[in-house]
Design a protein around this motif. Structure first.
Motif, PDB file in Angstrom:
ATOM      1  N   GLY A 170       8.684  -3.658  10.531  1.00 53.35           N
ATOM      2  CA  GLY A 170       8.226  -2.955   9.447  1.00 53.35           C
ATOM      3  C   GLY A 170       9.147  -2.596   8.414  1.00 53.35           C
ATOM      4  N   HIS A 180      -3.672  -2.574   9.618  1.00 50.58           N
ATOM      5  CA  HIS A 180      -4.132  -1.225   9.893  1.00 50.58           C
ATOM      6  C   HIS A 180      -5.615  -0.996  10.522  1.00 50.58           C
ATOM      7  CE1 HIS A 180      -0.170   0.217   8.607  1.00 50.58           C
ATOM      8  NE2 HIS A 180      -0.544  -0.579   7.224  1.00 50.58           N
ATOM      9  N   ASN A 236       3.324  -2.698  16.424  1.00 44.87           N
ATOM     10  CA  ASN A 236       4.218  -3.856  16.013  1.00 44.87           C
ATOM     11  C   ASN A 236       5.745  -3.764  16.255  1.00 44.87           C
ATOM     12  OD1 ASN A 236       2.140  -4.899  14.575  1.00 44.87           O
ATOM     13  ND2 ASN A 236       2.091  -2.992  13.137  1.00 44.87           N
ATOM     14  N   LEU A 268       0.594  -9.978   0.610  1.00 44.42           N
ATOM     15  CA  LEU A 268       1.406  -9.101   1.546  1.00 44.42           C
ATOM     16  C   LEU A 268       0.394  -7.608   1.732  1.00 44.42           C
ATOM     17  CD1 LEU A 268       3.757  -8.161   3.477  1.00 44.42           C
ATOM     18  CD2 LEU A 268       5.021  -7.642   1.317  1.00 44.42           C
ATOM     19  N   THR A 269       0.035  -7.210   0.393  1.00 42.24           N
ATOM     20  CA  THR A 269      -0.808  -6.043   0.276  1.00 42.24           C
ATOM     21  C   THR A 269      -2.094  -6.083   1.210  1.00 42.24           C
ATOM     22  OG1 THR A 269      -0.020  -5.565  -1.803  1.00 42.24           O
ATOM     23  CG2 THR A 269      -2.182  -4.603  -1.137  1.00 42.24           C
ATOM     24  N   TRP A 275      -2.528  -8.260   3.966  1.00 41.03           N
ATOM     25  CA  TRP A 275      -2.051  -8.515   5.161  1.00 41.03           C
ATOM     26  C   TRP A 275      -1.758  -7.036   5.872  1.00 41.03           C
ATOM     27  CZ3 TRP A 275      -1.931 -11.596   9.007  1.00 41.03           C
ATOM     28  CH2 TRP A 275      -1.048 -11.159  10.086  1.00 41.03           C
ATOM     29  N   GLU A 276      -0.955  -6.003   4.827  1.00 46.33           N
ATOM     30  CA  GLU A 276      -0.811  -4.761   5.411  1.00 46.33           C
ATOM     31  C   GLU A 276      -2.107  -4.191   5.632  1.00 46.33           C
ATOM     32  OE1 GLU A 276       1.921  -3.638   2.413  1.00 46.33           O
ATOM     33  OE2 GLU A 276       3.757  -4.450   3.645  1.00 46.33           O
ATOM     34  N   LYS A 277      -3.264  -4.119   5.000  1.00 48.83           N
ATOM     35  CA  LYS A 277      -4.256  -3.482   5.264  1.00 48.83           C
ATOM     36  C   LYS A 277      -4.978  -3.967   6.524  1.00 48.83           C
ATOM     37  CE  LYS A 277      -5.680  -2.581   0.350  1.00 48.83           C
ATOM     38  NZ  LYS A 277      -6.357  -2.930  -0.915  1.00 48.83           N
TER      39      LYS A 277
END
Length: 150
Positions: free
Chosen positions: A46, A148, A43, A140-141, A143-145
């Protein structure tokens, strides 16, 4: 080649673990971890936020943030709140958490200004190829998962 990639990932994770377990100052340590995580994931941007019990957030480390998120020491939501602009849920959402539109490559938070107008605070989000098919708005939570999971 896949074996070399796996070794690189393990060495990066080892470096991150060693960094987190060393007696360093918190912010420089998190900046080092952020750099390593971006290298590992491929990425380009961040951030790491720290939260207190009273839910105040502080940006402790960041790399490559869009200009919209860099205002006032990377505290755009606090800046907007300081001028009387409070985040509100968008449409039928119940949360004020920022959400991502992967199909458009942006993130948004909605606010009502002091006069009651609905405002959108939006910034560009880099969307990896494997996530461009997502057509619904996601938090957003979430998305972040997904980032990863690769």
């Amino acid at each position: 080649m896949p074996e070399e990639t796996g070794i690189h990932e393990l060495l990066t994770l080892k470096t991150i673990a060693e960094t987190l377990n060393s007696p360093n100052e918190l912010k420089p340590m998190l900046d080092t971890v952020m750099g390593k995580l971006l290298d590992l994931t491929g990425n380009t941007a961040g951030w790491i936020f720290l939260s207190e019990e009273n839910m105040e957030y502080e940006c402790a480390a960041n790399r490559g943030l869009p200009l919209a998120l860099q205002r006032d020491n990377k505290q755009p939501m606090q800046w907007l709140q300081s001028i009387g602009v409070e985040a509100v849920p968008f449409r039928n959402r119940t949360s004020i958490e920022p959400f991502i539109r992967a199909y458009q490559g942006n993130a948004s938070v909605y606010f009502n200004d002091p006069d009651g107008n609905s405002l959108e605070f939006m910034c560009h989000v880099e969307v990896p190829e494997h996530l461009k098919h997502i057509s619904e708005n996601i938090t957003l939570t979430e998305w972040e998962k997904l980032l990863h999971l690769k």
